[in-house]
Design an enzyme around this catalytic site. Structure first.
Site, PDB file in Angstrom:
ATOM      1  N   GLY A  13       0.810  -1.203  -0.012  1.00  0.00           N
ATOM      2  CA  GLY A  13       0.067   0.111  -0.096  1.00  0.00           C
ATOM      3  C   GLY A  13       0.835   1.366  -0.059  1.00  0.00           C
ATOM      4  O   GLY A  13       0.308   2.342   0.488  1.00  0.00           O
ATOM      5  N   GLY A  15       2.407   2.693  -2.713  1.00  0.00           N
ATOM      6  CA  GLY A  15       2.058   3.093  -3.901  1.00  0.00           C
ATOM      7  C   GLY A  15       2.906   2.663  -5.188  1.00  0.00           C
ATOM      8  O   GLY A  15       3.281   3.486  -6.011  1.00  0.00           O
ATOM      9  N   LYS A  38       4.410  -7.584 -13.746  1.00  0.00           N
ATOM     10  CA  LYS A  38       3.935  -7.888 -12.365  1.00  0.00           C
ATOM     11  C   LYS A  38       4.013  -9.369 -12.262  1.00  0.00           C
ATOM     12  O   LYS A  38       3.170 -10.091 -12.906  1.00  0.00           O
ATOM     13  CB  LYS A  38       2.145  -7.493 -11.998  1.00  0.00           C
ATOM     14  CG  LYS A  38       1.849  -7.853 -10.603  1.00  0.00           C
ATOM     15  CD  LYS A  38       2.710  -6.806  -9.670  1.00  0.00           C
ATOM     16  CE  LYS A  38       1.830  -6.769  -8.127  1.00  0.00           C
ATOM     17  NZ  LYS A  38       2.262  -5.797  -7.441  1.00  0.00           N
ATOM     18  N   ASP A  49      -3.060  -4.871 -10.847  1.00  0.00           N
ATOM     19  CA  ASP A  49      -2.049  -3.989 -10.944  1.00  0.00           C
ATOM     20  C   ASP A  49      -1.519  -3.627 -12.295  1.00  0.00           C
ATOM     21  O   ASP A  49      -1.443  -2.608 -13.056  1.00  0.00           O
ATOM     22  CB  ASP A  49      -0.855  -4.098  -9.976  1.00  0.00           C
ATOM     23  CG  ASP A  49      -1.172  -4.000  -8.577  1.00  0.00           C
ATOM     24  OD1 ASP A  49      -2.087  -3.491  -7.990  1.00  0.00           O
ATOM     25  OD2 ASP A  49      -0.156  -4.556  -7.847  1.00  0.00           O
ATOM     26  N   LEU A 198      -2.160  12.764  -5.061  1.00  0.00           N
ATOM     27  CA  LEU A 198      -2.690  12.978  -6.472  1.00  0.00           C
ATOM     28  C   LEU A 198      -4.380  12.878  -6.707  1.00  0.00           C
ATOM     29  O   LEU A 198      -4.668  12.818  -7.925  1.00  0.00           O
ATOM     30  CB  LEU A 198      -1.938  11.897  -7.558  1.00  0.00           C
ATOM     31  CG  LEU A 198      -0.508  11.978  -7.508  1.00  0.00           C
ATOM     32  CD1 LEU A 198       0.126  10.854  -8.112  1.00  0.00           C
ATOM     33  CD2 LEU A 198       0.125  13.374  -7.951  1.00  0.00           C
TER      34      LEU A 198
END
Length: 228
Positions: A13, A15, A38, A49, A198
């Site tokens: 978590g 980022g 990944k 992801d 962001l």
């Protein structure tokens, strides 16, 4: 073909995915055929992801993942819980095939470096076996000094080339946040970049990746292992 770049984190978590998406998009916009890899995705569905990175780059070929597991756990543990076979060599070999076929490969880590991957192998073993350079993604607030320094120590103990640190969701709202980037640079000897928060849950992958691109300095871009 460039040397692989591994985007690794100090934990879950922090980022890694948004930074991976930003780097992949940045390099593609600079004219490089970058692709994110990944090695294994847990918590699927809904977590994906590679799909996030592909959406951030507006190209389904911008990312790939060879193995999916449903439990949201470390891959080795997830495979045990789901009663599925998961071996290290097929994961490594799949990554090597993608790296060989990709001019600029970016490998996104899974959780932290010591997360069990398969068998007795951990994420850091894969980074080492792929001969990847590494970018370390970490949190901005209190506690990040210890986690980041230990992660970099672990990488450097293996002889892994650390190219920099990205402090994610850096708002500078607390004294710890404001002092952490300089202290991390002092402690680790590596350049430290900051990426601000962001957006909220409505932000698109494209918007988040563009925010990462905007936040990273030209000097950071020069440290990426493109054409190494």
């Amino acid at each position: 073909m460039s040397r692989p770049l591994a985007v690794v984190g100090t934990g879950t978590g922090v980022g890694k995915t948004v930074v991976t998406a930003g780097l992949t998009r940045l390099l593609r916009e600079d004219g490089h055929e970058a692709r994110a890899i990944k090695p294994a995705q847990t918590g699927h569905p809904p977590d994906d992801d590679a799909e996030f990175v592909a959406a951030a780059c507006d190209d389904p070929e911008a990312a790939t993942c060879p193995r999916f597991l449903e439990p949201a756990l470390a891959p080795r543990v997830a495979a045990d819980v789901a009663d599925e076979d998961l071996a290290y060599e097929p994961i490594r070999e799949a990554c090597e095939r993608e790296i060989e076929a990709t001019p600029v490969p970016i490998v996104e880590g899974i959780g932290g470096l010591r997360v069990p991957l398969a068998g007795d192998k951990e994420v850091i073993d894969l980074v080492d076996d792929l001969d990847a350079a590494a970018i370390v993604v970490t949190r901005s607030g209190l506690g990040t000094l210890n986690h980041t320094a230990l992660s970099i120590d672990a990488l450097e103990d293996r002889g892994i080339d650390v190219r920099g640190v990205v402090v994610n969701e850096y708002a500078g709202e607390t004294l710890a946040e404001r002092t952490n980037p300089d202290e991390l640079a002092r402690m680790t000897g590596h350049a430290v970049e900051t990426v601000p928060p962001l957006g909220d849950e409505t932000a698109t992958p494209q918007e988040l990746a563009a925010g990462v691109c905007d936040a990273l300095s030209p000097a950071f871009r020069d440290r990426l292992p493109v054409d190494d």
